[in-house]
Write an enzyme that holds these catalytic residues in place. Structure first.
Site, mmCIF file in Angstrom:
data_model
loop_
_atom_site.group_PDB
_atom_site.id
_atom_site.type_symbol
_atom_site.label_atom_id
_atom_site.label_comp_id
_atom_site.label_asym_id
_atom_site.label_seq_id
_atom_site.Cartn_x
_atom_site.Cartn_y
_atom_site.Cartn_z
ATOM 1 N N GLY A 177 6.573 -2.888 -62.806
ATOM 2 C CA GLY A 177 7.197 -2.921 -61.366
ATOM 3 C C GLY A 177 8.335 -1.204 -61.356
ATOM 4 O O GLY A 177 8.265 -1.082 -62.076
ATOM 5 N N GLN A 217 14.341 3.934 -57.566
ATOM 6 C CA GLN A 217 13.696 4.387 -58.756
ATOM 7 C C GLN A 217 13.148 5.853 -58.495
ATOM 8 O O GLN A 217 12.649 6.679 -59.888
ATOM 9 C CB GLN A 217 13.257 3.802 -59.895
ATOM 10 C CG GLN A 217 13.835 2.466 -60.414
ATOM 11 C CD GLN A 217 12.966 1.596 -61.026
ATOM 12 O OE1 GLN A 217 12.534 0.741 -60.832
ATOM 13 N NE2 GLN A 217 13.587 2.040 -62.450
ATOM 14 N N CYS A 225 13.964 -1.628 -68.191
ATOM 15 C CA CYS A 225 13.193 -0.671 -66.884
ATOM 16 C C CYS A 225 12.815 0.704 -67.105
ATOM 17 O O CYS A 225 12.979 1.153 -68.613
ATOM 18 C CB CYS A 225 14.383 -0.569 -66.671
ATOM 19 S SG CYS A 225 14.992 0.607 -64.844
ATOM 20 N N LEU A 226 12.113 1.169 -66.476
ATOM 21 C CA LEU A 226 11.813 2.799 -67.076
ATOM 22 C C LEU A 226 12.736 3.703 -66.511
ATOM 23 O O LEU A 226 12.490 4.330 -66.997
ATOM 24 C CB LEU A 226 10.303 2.695 -65.755
ATOM 25 C CG LEU A 226 9.273 2.118 -65.593
ATOM 26 C CD1 LEU A 226 8.262 1.985 -64.517
ATOM 27 C CD2 LEU A 226 8.592 2.095 -66.231
ATOM 28 N N HIS A 271 14.187 -7.816 -60.739
ATOM 29 C CA HIS A 271 14.397 -6.877 -61.381
ATOM 30 C C HIS A 271 14.688 -6.012 -60.382
ATOM 31 O O HIS A 271 15.715 -4.901 -60.157
ATOM 32 C CB HIS A 271 13.574 -6.746 -63.139
ATOM 33 C CG HIS A 271 14.040 -5.633 -63.547
ATOM 34 N ND1 HIS A 271 14.758 -5.228 -64.582
ATOM 35 C CD2 HIS A 271 13.944 -4.214 -63.255
ATOM 36 C CE1 HIS A 271 14.177 -3.846 -65.015
ATOM 37 N NE2 HIS A 271 13.423 -3.241 -64.188
ATOM 38 N N GLU A 272 13.394 -6.140 -60.257
ATOM 39 C CA GLU A 272 13.154 -5.009 -58.889
ATOM 40 C C GLU A 272 14.662 -5.033 -58.264
ATOM 41 O O GLU A 272 15.056 -4.088 -57.208
ATOM 42 C CB GLU A 272 12.125 -5.207 -57.867
ATOM 43 C CG GLU A 272 10.629 -4.475 -59.250
ATOM 44 C CD GLU A 272 11.248 -3.634 -60.767
ATOM 45 O OE1 GLU A 272 11.754 -2.224 -60.093
ATOM 46 O OE2 GLU A 272 10.530 -3.443 -61.353
ATOM 47 N N HIS A 329 17.049 -3.194 -58.073
ATOM 48 C CA HIS A 329 17.614 -1.688 -58.172
ATOM 49 C C HIS A 329 17.874 -1.546 -56.521
ATOM 50 O O HIS A 329 18.958 -0.425 -56.574
ATOM 51 C CB HIS A 329 16.095 -1.521 -58.391
ATOM 52 C CG HIS A 329 16.704 -1.096 -59.527
ATOM 53 N ND1 HIS A 329 17.113 -0.142 -60.390
ATOM 54 C CD2 HIS A 329 15.164 -1.352 -60.519
ATOM 55 C CE1 HIS A 329 16.933 -0.166 -61.790
ATOM 56 N NE2 HIS A 329 15.368 -0.548 -62.056
HETATM 57 ZN ZN ZN Z 1 14.052 -1.546 -63.582
#
Ligand code: ZN
Length: 164
Positions: A46, A51, A94-95, A136-137, A140
């Site tokens: 995701g 991000q 998380c990226l 999660h997304e 953000h």
């Molecule tokens: Zn994340």
């Protein structure tokens, strides 16, 4: 279409509230492609627009592509209509916070409203990993990351450790 730089915590762009997307804006299609290109390149499931430094309420998700056929999904201007009382704890990555999996408790299923890239408004229930990934997304878009789900002392410790 291009891979974009993934912003790393504590980049301030990750703590902002994102603005609604104008689905008819000319740059939306390119942004969606960039999100997918960047997510797949980073081996993620995701990725949210902030991000890659874009403060708009949009994210992409694909929870199956690593194990089987890809199921790319785009969520624009999402709203969480309701969440289950039942919740589970699970490790997430998380990226924007590489190599630091963290345990996060989230509802087992959610009811979500969102716009498609064609501008249609949809509503559906999502369960399990897909619900978790969407939440999660979604975090953000409101300037939240997995650190924000940790107890205050641990969060303070993490912030101190990762502070620039
Ligand atoms: Zn994340």
């Amino acid at each position: 279409m291009a891979k974009r730089e993934v912003r790393m915590w504590p980049d301030p762009v990750l703590t902002q509230i994102c603005a609604p997307v104008d689905v008819n804006a000319p740059d939306v299609a390119a942004l969606i492609e960039d999100l997918f290109d960047t997510m797949y390149d980073a081996k993620g499931r995701g990725l949210a627009a902030p991000q890659i430094g874009v403060l708009q309420r949009m994210f992409v998700v694909d929870v199956t592509w690593k194990e089987g056929p890809p199921e790319p999904r785009v969520f624009i201007n999402p709203e969480v209509a309701s969440t289950s009382d039942a919740a589970s704890e699970m490790s997430e990555q998380c990226l924007s916070i590489p190599d630091l999996p963290m345990s996060v408790t989230r509802p087992d299923h959610i009811q979500l409203r969102w716009s498609t890239r064609a501008g249609d408004r949809l509503e559906a229930r999502f369960d399990g990993i897909l619900a978790r990934c969407i939440l999660h997304e979604f975090d953000h878009l409101n300037g939240k990351v997995i650190f924000d789900h940790q107890p205050a002392p641990l969060r303070a410790d993490l912030e101190a450790r990762y502070a620039p």
